[in-house]
Design a protein around this motif. Sequence first.
Motif, mmCIF file in Angstrom:
data_model
loop_
_atom_site.group_PDB
_atom_site.id
_atom_site.type_symbol
_atom_site.label_atom_id
_atom_site.label_comp_id
_atom_site.label_asym_id
_atom_site.label_seq_id
_atom_site.Cartn_x
_atom_site.Cartn_y
_atom_site.Cartn_z
ATOM 1 N N GLU A 114 0.829 -1.199 0.000
ATOM 2 C CA GLU A 114 0.000 0.000 0.000
ATOM 3 C C GLU A 114 0.864 1.250 0.000
ATOM 4 O OE1 GLU A 114 -3.129 -0.016 2.870
ATOM 5 O OE2 GLU A 114 -3.437 -2.179 2.732
ATOM 6 N N ALA A 115 0.338 2.311 -0.592
ATOM 7 C CA ALA A 115 1.043 3.596 -0.627
ATOM 8 C C ALA A 115 1.115 4.192 0.781
ATOM 9 C CB ALA A 115 0.313 4.544 -1.570
ATOM 10 N N PRO A 116 2.144 5.026 1.029
ATOM 11 C CA PRO A 116 3.247 5.362 0.114
ATOM 12 C C PRO A 116 4.298 4.258 0.093
ATOM 13 C CG PRO A 116 3.500 6.531 2.180
ATOM 14 C CD PRO A 116 2.195 5.802 2.274
ATOM 15 N N SER A 117 4.809 3.987 -1.094
ATOM 16 C CA SER A 117 5.781 2.893 -1.250
ATOM 17 C C SER A 117 6.712 3.188 -2.416
ATOM 18 C CB SER A 117 5.026 1.577 -1.492
ATOM 19 O OG SER A 117 5.918 0.504 -1.609
ATOM 20 N N ILE A 118 8.011 3.002 -2.188
ATOM 21 C CA ILE A 118 9.003 3.174 -3.245
ATOM 22 C C ILE A 118 9.360 1.799 -3.803
ATOM 23 C CG2 ILE A 118 10.990 3.089 -1.678
ATOM 24 C CD1 ILE A 118 12.293 5.245 -3.467
ATOM 25 N N ILE A 119 9.505 1.703 -5.128
ATOM 26 C CA ILE A 119 9.752 0.423 -5.777
ATOM 27 C C ILE A 119 11.250 0.227 -6.025
ATOM 28 C CG2 ILE A 119 9.411 -0.892 -7.910
ATOM 29 C CD1 ILE A 119 6.634 0.205 -8.089
ATOM 30 N N GLU A 120 11.827 -0.700 -5.321
ATOM 31 C CA GLU A 120 13.203 -1.177 -5.508
ATOM 32 C C GLU A 120 14.251 -0.082 -5.733
ATOM 33 O OE1 GLU A 120 13.879 -4.584 -7.976
ATOM 34 O OE2 GLU A 120 11.897 -5.411 -7.590
ATOM 35 N N PRO A 121 14.440 0.807 -4.777
ATOM 36 C CA PRO A 121 15.518 1.803 -4.928
ATOM 37 C C PRO A 121 16.885 1.148 -5.001
ATOM 38 C CG PRO A 121 14.705 1.762 -2.666
ATOM 39 C CD PRO A 121 13.766 0.913 -3.470
ATOM 40 N N GLN A 122 17.015 -0.069 -4.459
ATOM 41 C CA GLN A 122 18.303 -0.783 -4.481
ATOM 42 C C GLN A 122 18.662 -1.294 -5.867
ATOM 43 O OE1 GLN A 122 15.481 -1.940 -3.308
ATOM 44 N NE2 GLN A 122 15.291 -4.165 -3.478
ATOM 45 N N SER A 123 17.690 -1.318 -6.784
ATOM 46 C CA SER A 123 17.952 -1.833 -8.134
ATOM 47 C C SER A 123 18.405 -0.753 -9.109
ATOM 48 C CB SER A 123 16.688 -2.524 -8.681
ATOM 49 O OG SER A 123 16.369 -3.668 -7.912
ATOM 50 N N LEU A 124 18.412 0.496 -8.646
ATOM 51 C CA LEU A 124 18.785 1.591 -9.547
ATOM 52 C C LEU A 124 20.288 1.626 -9.812
ATOM 53 C CD1 LEU A 124 17.317 3.888 -11.046
ATOM 54 C CD2 LEU A 124 17.860 5.384 -9.118
ATOM 55 N N PHE A 125 21.083 1.141 -8.825
ATOM 56 C CA PHE A 125 22.538 1.131 -8.958
ATOM 57 C C PHE A 125 23.075 -0.246 -8.581
ATOM 58 C CE2 PHE A 125 21.309 5.459 -7.684
ATOM 59 C CZ PHE A 125 21.766 6.167 -8.790
ATOM 60 N N GLY A 126 24.363 -0.471 -8.874
ATOM 61 C CA GLY A 126 24.992 -1.726 -8.493
ATOM 62 C C GLY A 126 25.280 -2.620 -9.682
#
Length: 217
Positions: A75-87
């Motif tokens: 449920e919101a608020p929720s951020i989708i996979e910030p760990q997948s943006l880098f690495g």
Amino acid sequence: MYKKLLQLPLFQGLSQKELTEIIEKVVFQFASKQADILLAQQGQDCNSLFYILDGKISKKTISSDKTYIVEQVLEAPSIIEPQSLFGKDTEYQSSYTSLSPIDIITIDKRFVLADLMNYPIFELNYINILSCISQNQYKLLWNHKTCNELADRFKCFIRQRTEPTCSEITLHITMKDLAFQLNDTRLNVSRMLNMLEEQSKVCLKRKIVQIKNLELL
């Protein structure tokens, strides 16, 4: 715009002047989506920060051997996979679909690198989010009690594959494959699940285990 941005943990702590500068530089893509819209696909390149402001989404993860699927309701608020943006691996680890009408903000990766990371508070917020994700995974692996009982091993299996904030979980798996994952017999796993169903902790269907409340489990 200010109110929407201040809903995001990434922007909390920034001054009005800094927010004004960011709004002038960065392209924020605001959008509303209807239910049953695919937002991101498992294995697809992650090129943007994706934030759900309102509504519910489904997070679906297929195991690497394709023997089972775990679906969660977020449920919101929720951020989708910030760990997948880098690495090393910049691909979505799960697929995301809207379950209700939703409002979202998308920020392209180039703006994150070229502009947003110049603000120490944003950078610190981002690092804190990544650290929390890493620490939660570490605790799940090392800080749980010894799972001698079959029911405890099942609970560990579920918790290691779901987010603590999810409201509902659906596990798609055969009894044979679940028995393999839990290192036990198919008969014992069947008895354990039926016991949990009698306690109203799970709901069983053919090749499906539904968990309405993770805390009750």
